[in-house]
Motif scaffolding. Sequence first.
Motif: not given
Lengths: 244, 438
Positions: B231-235, B266-271, B291-293
């Motif tokens: 349910d919570r994915m990221r790249v 859509p995504g946003r830079i986390d680190r 982080d993926l939204d």
Amino acid sequence: MDLAASPVTTGTTRAGEARGAPILGLWIGLTLALHLAMWATGGRTAALATAVEGGVTRIERDGAAAPSDEVVRKAVELQRAALPFWAVVRLLGDFLFEPAALAIRAAAAAVGFCACAALAGRRWKFDRAWADCARLQGWWVLGLAVRLGLVAWLRRSEEDVETSIALFLPPGAYPAAIGLAARRVDFFALLGWLATALAGRRRGEANLATALALCGSLAAVEVAARVGVGLFLGSAMRLALSAP
Amino acid sequence: MLRLATVLGVCILAAGLAAMNAARDPGAVRLDWTLVRTPPRKVLAEPLARATIIRTVTASGVIESVDQAEIASQIIGRVVAVNFKEGDPVKAGDVLVAIDPTDAQAKLDSANARISRLEAAINQADSDLKKAQRDADLSSKLAGRGFSTPTELADSFTLLAKAEAALAMCRNELTESQAMRRAGEEELRRTTIRSPIDGVVSNLEVDVGEIVIAGTTNLPGSVLMKVCDLDRMRVRADVDETDVPLVRRGQVARVFLQADQLRPLPGRIDRVSPQGKVKKDEVVGFETLVDLDVPKPTGSESDGPMLRPGMSVTVEVEVRQSDDALSVPAQAVVHRRRKELPDSPLIRDWSERTARQPGEKARDAEQRYLKVVFVLDGGVARAQPIETGLSDERRVEVRAGLDEDARVVVGPFHALDELKDGDAVLPVDSPAELEKEG
């Protein structure tokens, strides 16, 4: 009408030949001398060398991105090797074709007037026409002398000195055919053809209109021939020398 | 008289020619040796336009789940049960793998029996201690009245001390045995491996009957499976060192799946990792988490492909943006060597803007590339150097070098590739007309 049958009408005496040939020889000698002076002072070779070095410069500039300097060096050598060839072409032009042009022009005009007279049933003498036409070649020699005198006085290359209607062209770039044709309409050549036409009328071989028409036609043929040869050689030279 | 007039006329003519030639600039009349004019090239031309230009940085990466657990055994033993298959959903606390508990149970039973024995021994030692205490008290009274010898009194106290020591020893052994029992209980508990999180089983590497070893982080092969929360994915992307100075936390990113490159996520830079890693060919990359939204799948076809850990993606990070920028289409900006451009004052000034590098020869400077666009000037195309700003896939910002009302050549590509300054061009309005005209 059998032109050769009547010695009165043909008038091809050795005395007539003797009157035309020496004066023509004088003009040819003067022409050769003038061209020799141009070659001796370096005017001709400088123009050719400038053209060749222009090609070399262009190759060195454009060839900076060539795969190796060896390629550029060979191309430059080829450019410089072309200089003797074009010098020989120019030599032939100055010392063979230009002197010959005097004789051909005089002969063509003399034959033309005699032909016109024969066709019109007028009296004609080839030796007189030949002698007149040969004598009047002096206008062309005078034109050459004036042009070379201006070259020497103004210290310019021959291309930057005009004794033709090209003098009236506004500054700018013109198609080569038009530029070459304008340069061939030389004031001294015009005077020479005018004098030739008047001499023909004076000899009674043609009326003024016919004489002017004949000389105009001959002049047009000469201009066309010179422009054609000039275009051919100029294009070939620019192709070989990487000129603009 | 006629001859005199002729000579005079010739002299006047020569003088006039000399005067006119002297007044004339050398080289003012040039001959154009182009015998046959090249027909004008049909080109597509557009005026400059104002647009939003977003500069992006591209990096490759892989999908991973934010919460994922690598399941490993803490004891050595034989697997007696694997309760899930790969891809099965699990809840936190579900038993994933059972290891044979016989040894652990035996140890626990042994510990329990020992504790029982020790509790009995403590009772006995306590009774012994009480008796020794009484004997010591009695010996003390008798010794006070002179009925017992000092030796008897000392022996009674010795017995008392021994009884106390025996009791303490039993109690300590009991404590030790209780600890052994707790360890046994823990070992028995470890024979049952449970899921620490909700998720899906993946990378299942174990089967019933196999012997598992105690796993550590750096021991490959000890991981039995993974449980990932889908349910919570990221790249996890790898940003090149040349681009990483532009990447900041919170920047918007677009993630293109290899499986579906038409619908970016859509995504946003986390680190952004502070430490680079050397990749192949000595290229340094910086690990960047995006982080993926992504909304939860609804089950319809419009959901797109389901995200799975390990999927390859391309990440586009929007690092800069210029609104209302004066721009030209990207293909209109071409590169030409300095020597390919005319030696006009404008080109000279432009090429001298960049200082020659130390040791660079003048000939090398001629090899430099300038960014130019071809501007329509009457019926010809003129190479115009420009200073560019931001650029994206479609447009390039023009900072200097062009008037806003200029029309630039934007196509076709082969024409832009071959076009030279001064080439005759015939602008057309649309690509369709360009194709129609041939």
